[in-house]
Design a protein around this motif. Sequence first.
Motif, PDB file in Angstrom:
ATOM      1  N   PRO A   1       0.629  -1.315   0.136  1.00 49.39           N
ATOM      2  CA  PRO A   1       0.097   0.114  -0.032  1.00 49.39           C
ATOM      3  C   PRO A   1       0.769   1.169   0.096  1.00 49.39           C
ATOM      4  O   PRO A   1       0.533   2.349  -0.495  1.00 49.39           O
ATOM      5  CB  PRO A   1      -1.060  -0.099   1.415  1.00 49.39           C
ATOM      6  CG  PRO A   1      -1.026  -1.493   1.567  1.00 49.39           C
ATOM      7  CD  PRO A   1       0.326  -2.206   1.074  1.00 49.39           C
ATOM      8  N   LYS A   2       2.088   1.122   0.714  1.00 44.32           N
ATOM      9  CA  LYS A   2       2.908   2.454   0.619  1.00 44.32           C
ATOM     10  C   LYS A   2       3.414   2.895  -0.610  1.00 44.32           C
ATOM     11  O   LYS A   2       3.880   3.684  -1.026  1.00 44.32           O
ATOM     12  CB  LYS A   2       4.153   2.118   1.547  1.00 44.32           C
ATOM     13  CG  LYS A   2       3.750   2.089   2.736  1.00 44.32           C
ATOM     14  CD  LYS A   2       4.844   2.057   3.964  1.00 44.32           C
ATOM     15  CE  LYS A   2       4.622   1.665   5.321  1.00 44.32           C
ATOM     16  NZ  LYS A   2       5.774   1.490   6.279  1.00 44.32           N
ATOM     17  N   ASN A   3       3.426   1.958  -1.701  1.00 47.61           N
ATOM     18  CA  ASN A   3       3.830   1.907  -3.059  1.00 47.61           C
ATOM     19  C   ASN A   3       2.707   2.980  -4.036  1.00 47.61           C
ATOM     20  O   ASN A   3       2.964   2.951  -5.043  1.00 47.61           O
ATOM     21  CB  ASN A   3       4.326   0.820  -3.533  1.00 47.61           C
ATOM     22  CG  ASN A   3       5.455   0.321  -3.276  1.00 47.61           C
ATOM     23  OD1 ASN A   3       6.214   0.981  -2.256  1.00 47.61           O
ATOM     24  ND2 ASN A   3       6.099  -0.990  -3.319  1.00 47.61           N
ATOM     25  N   ILE A   4       1.610   3.103  -3.482  1.00 47.65           N
ATOM     26  CA  ILE A   4       0.764   3.938  -4.277  1.00 47.65           C
ATOM     27  C   ILE A   4       0.668   5.507  -3.736  1.00 47.65           C
ATOM     28  O   ILE A   4       0.197   5.677  -2.589  1.00 47.65           O
ATOM     29  CB  ILE A   4      -0.699   3.513  -4.173  1.00 47.65           C
ATOM     30  CG1 ILE A   4      -0.470   1.885  -4.834  1.00 47.65           C
ATOM     31  CG2 ILE A   4      -1.441   4.074  -5.186  1.00 47.65           C
ATOM     32  CD1 ILE A   4      -2.132   1.284  -5.034  1.00 47.65           C
ATOM     33  N   ILE A   5       1.377   6.354  -4.488  1.00 43.80           N
ATOM     34  CA  ILE A   5       1.445   7.720  -4.026  1.00 43.80           C
ATOM     35  C   ILE A   5       0.549   8.530  -4.753  1.00 43.80           C
ATOM     36  O   ILE A   5       0.712   8.726  -5.771  1.00 43.80           O
ATOM     37  CB  ILE A   5       2.683   8.161  -4.113  1.00 43.80           C
ATOM     38  CG1 ILE A   5       3.945   7.200  -3.428  1.00 43.80           C
ATOM     39  CG2 ILE A   5       2.920   9.365  -3.364  1.00 43.80           C
ATOM     40  CD1 ILE A   5       3.691   7.241  -2.097  1.00 43.80           C
ATOM     41  N   SER A   6      -0.427   9.075  -4.196  1.00 42.50           N
ATOM     42  CA  SER A   6      -1.383  10.211  -4.796  1.00 42.50           C
ATOM     43  C   SER A   6      -1.127  11.310  -4.400  1.00 42.50           C
ATOM     44  O   SER A   6      -0.559  11.538  -3.261  1.00 42.50           O
ATOM     45  CB  SER A   6      -2.691   9.722  -4.782  1.00 42.50           C
ATOM     46  OG  SER A   6      -3.189   9.877  -3.203  1.00 42.50           O
TER      47      SER A   6
END
Length: 370
Positions: free
Chosen positions: A238-243
Amino acid sequence: METKYNIVKKAIMSKILDGTFQPNQKISSESEMMKTFNVSRHTIRLAIGELVNQGWLYREQGAGTFCADRSAKEGSNNGGSSRNIAIITTYISDYIFPSIIRGAESYLSDNDYHVTLFSTNNDHDSERRSLERIIAQQYDGVIVEPTKSAFANPNINYYLNLERLNIPYIMINAYYDELEPINVVMDDERGGYIQTEHLIKQGHSNIVGFFKTDDIQGSKRMKGYIKAHRKHHLSINPKNIISYNTIEKKQKPVEELDKLLKQTNGDRPTGIVCYNDELAINLLDVLREKNLQVPEDISIVGYDDSFLAKVSEVKLTTIEHPQSKIGETAARVMLDMIKETSGNQKKQNEVESVIFEPKLIIRNSTSEIN
């Protein structure tokens, strides 16, 4: 300093342009407006007099003042002698936007249309002001790049007014889904999928994705990123999706990448998927500060194949964007729509939206994982 009567005049016009006053609807009385604006009757009469002369209002003896029905007048201009097209874009001089505008402007000029450019800076208030000017000045058609297309738009009534006035509009790069407009776009979901799958096929499994999500393009590219992981049976940290949003675009991605690169125990990402080339160039600066080599230590994929993809020592692997072609196509479709609406006659072949398929351009910013 703006005159009082001009303030009143603009306020009445805004109510007409946003649909508050409908054609043939009686507007507020002079006495009511005197109280609303705290001005004299003379000031109100000056403002109303100009709007009557300009065709925005009309008077009926003993009945009052009414909003004029300008739809017939506006509609008659489509395909007529004015030959003016408005282009609304989020930015005029930044990034890939000049190429898109040149493509549209060149095609329209070749067909004897004059083009006026409006920039919203991805701000809804600026979009509203642009739409007010366009409706007021009776353009033949409008090419629009939506502002913050992932969010509900407060200016939808202006687009409904364009439809009522028989002024065709087309949207590029994205569109407001609630309007279901004719549009010319890329398949951004597929583009995000191709970016990510390229890294997966090179052996990367710890891939971070950066997506600007106040524009629908970013949300779709994120969806493609997720789909590629699912297709190849890879879990996503989850930390690898940066919006991030437009305001945060210079700072937040840089800060988040810095945090991710501080991870140890093999948790540091080996691949980066970027919302666009502009972001990729910014993130390259972070990698240089960390003394990380691209692509030896980490691979990075951009989007748009902009001029930025080839300006640094790292030539970006990226997704090709049609740029001038998307502008030219939008202009061609726009003129087809004008012909269709001219004289209220339908063409045999209905105007349709156009979707460009993404294509990966491979350069030296990506490689197989060591």
